[in-house]
Design an enzyme around this catalytic site. Structure first.
Site: not given
Length: 452
Positions: A53, A102, A155, A276, A281, A285, A323-324
């Protein structure tokens, strides 16, 4: 005579060039085939989808720097590099935003459709759309979800549930128990965090699962001792601690993945597993390079475990992607052409952990001395002390993170997501279908094909 010799020489050169060209092309093709089609070229029996993620290409590049042997001329390949096959587009189908979250991205990879940000395997009409996990269960296969976030986070939720909003955490947790396929629960193995959502005032899902035959575990020891083919493991109230902050009693992503594989692989009809690395992620952030690399290492070890299983099994298709990308992470910053992994390696705990220790009453100097192997400059120390004086956790966390980012040469452009393409990695009988530039929906649609 001279003209004849010239013609003969020209013909010879063309023929030789053609032979060399053919030889080079064949070698390249063989190399590519070896790289992308690793494993048995037969039937796919098991499918493992791994999602880092937030893991954009800068994360895997930085991880390569982190793993590099400085005493060799070339930078060594990582476990990711060895199985790279292409890139994936990640955009959602959202009337207001064209950079994915996500939930929308996971829905694309789970259900093969584009949808709006926040959607959990529902389309733009908010109607449920079937997922690859559900397809596997309909085919009588075993199924599993593993995450370092709460297991009902966006996710994993998109693979095992349906909801109009990713934020309906209780409803998503309920779905894991209530939604049945052929009279059976959708997910046989569920591992991650989230006791807050499974043991609530209005409902105790843990007891529900136990009454239906699931083994419930809460520690590494209990996880490793499990012999039940249906397993619920919750190891934290919400997300697990970051990898380098975890105690031995809390399993690593590798531990959870190993346990899932041991149970799911006993099903004679095969299995589907989604794993995952959730908190790459979260680190992005927070603009926290230490946590990001800690989570990358955790994810890489789980990937190694999966690859070893797939090599031995011969009929397991593995695909790994993100996912990104999160944070606009960059290797290099402020015009300096250097990245210094040693600055990140100097941290024995994450800035988040250190900030919590200081917030709980420990002195700035004592915490930094205990968990960081380099000496802070007067300027760095002053910035952290000033942040600590504001009595705001996020401010303090950010100040500590920025010292490591600056020393390492890591930059961030945002506290949110970016819309760049993400890397794709694969191993197994059908890896070539994921090569080149693909769409994230292609992952689900190819997996649906494997499951037919």
């Amino acid at each position: 005579m001279r003209k004849k010799v010239w013609v003969i020489a020209t013909i010879f050169m063309l023929v030789a060039g053609s032979v060399i060209g053919i030889s080079t092309t064949n070698t390249s093709a063989d190399s590519g085939k070896q790289k992308h089609n690793s494993g048995n070229n037969g039937k796919v029996k098991n499918v493992i989808v791994m999602i880092g993620d937030g893991m954009g290409p800068a994360y895997t590049t930085a991880y390569r720097y982190m793993q590099d042997d400085p005493f060799t001329m070339q930078m060594e390949k990582t476990i990711f590099d060895k199985h790279f096959v292409g890139m994936a587009k990640t955009y959602p189908e959202d009337s207001e935003e064209n950079v994915t979250d996500s939930a929308a991205a996971a829905t694309s990879m789970a259900a093969g459709i584009k949808t709006y940000n926040g959607a959990i395997s529902v389309d733009n009409d908010k109607e449920p759309v079937g997922t690859v996990l559900e397809s596997a269960k309909k085919n009588g296969m075993a199924t599993g979800l593993v995450a370092t976030s709460q297991v009902n986070h966006a996710t994993p939720a998109a693979f095992g549930a349906h909801d109009v909003s990713r934020h309906n955490y209780n409803d998503i947790a309920d779905d894991y128990f209530d939604d049945m396929i052929n009279g059976k629960h959708k997910v046989d193995v569920i591992l991650g965090g989230g006791t807050t959502y499974f043991d609530r005032e209005d409902r105790n899902l843990i007891n529900d699962f136990k009454e239906d035959g699931y083994n419930y575990v809460t520690s590494t020891e209990e996880l490793l001792e499990n012999e039940n083919d249906q397993l619920l493991g919750l190891f934290a109230p919400v997300g697990l601690p970051k990898a380098i902050d975890r105690k031995e009693s809390t399993p690593s992503l590798e531990d959870m993945t190993t346990a899932a594989l041991e149970q799911l692989s006993q099903d004679k009809d095969g299995f589907f597993l989604m794993v995952e690395g959730s908190q790459i992620d979260w680190a992005g952030h927070a603009n926290d390079s230490v946590s990001a690399m800690s989570e990358m290492e955790d994810f890489a070890r789980a990937f190694e475990t999966v690859i070893e299983f797939a090599k031995e099994n011969g009929h397991t298709q593995v695909v790994l992607t993100a996912d990104h990308s999160t944070g606009g992470f960059s290797v290099g910053r402020d015009g300096a052409y250097n990245f210094n992994p040693e600055a990140i390696k100097a941290a024995e705990r994450t800035p988040e952990f250190m900030a919590q220790e200081i917030t709980d009453g420990e002195s700035v100097e004592d915490v930094l001395a205990e968990y960081v192997s380099f000496d802070f400059t007067d300027e760095e120390l002053a910035s952290i002390k000033e942040a600590a004086s504001k009595n705001d956790f996020d401010t303090l966390y950010g100040a500590i993170s920025e010292v490591f980012n600056n020393r390492a040469g890591v930059g961030f452009t945002t506290s949110g997501h970016t819309g760049i393409d993400v890397p794709v990695y694969a191993y197994g009988p059908k890896s070539e279908v994921f090569s080149g530039l693909i769409d994230n929906t292609d992952i689900a649609n190819e997996v649906f094909g494997f499951l037919k």
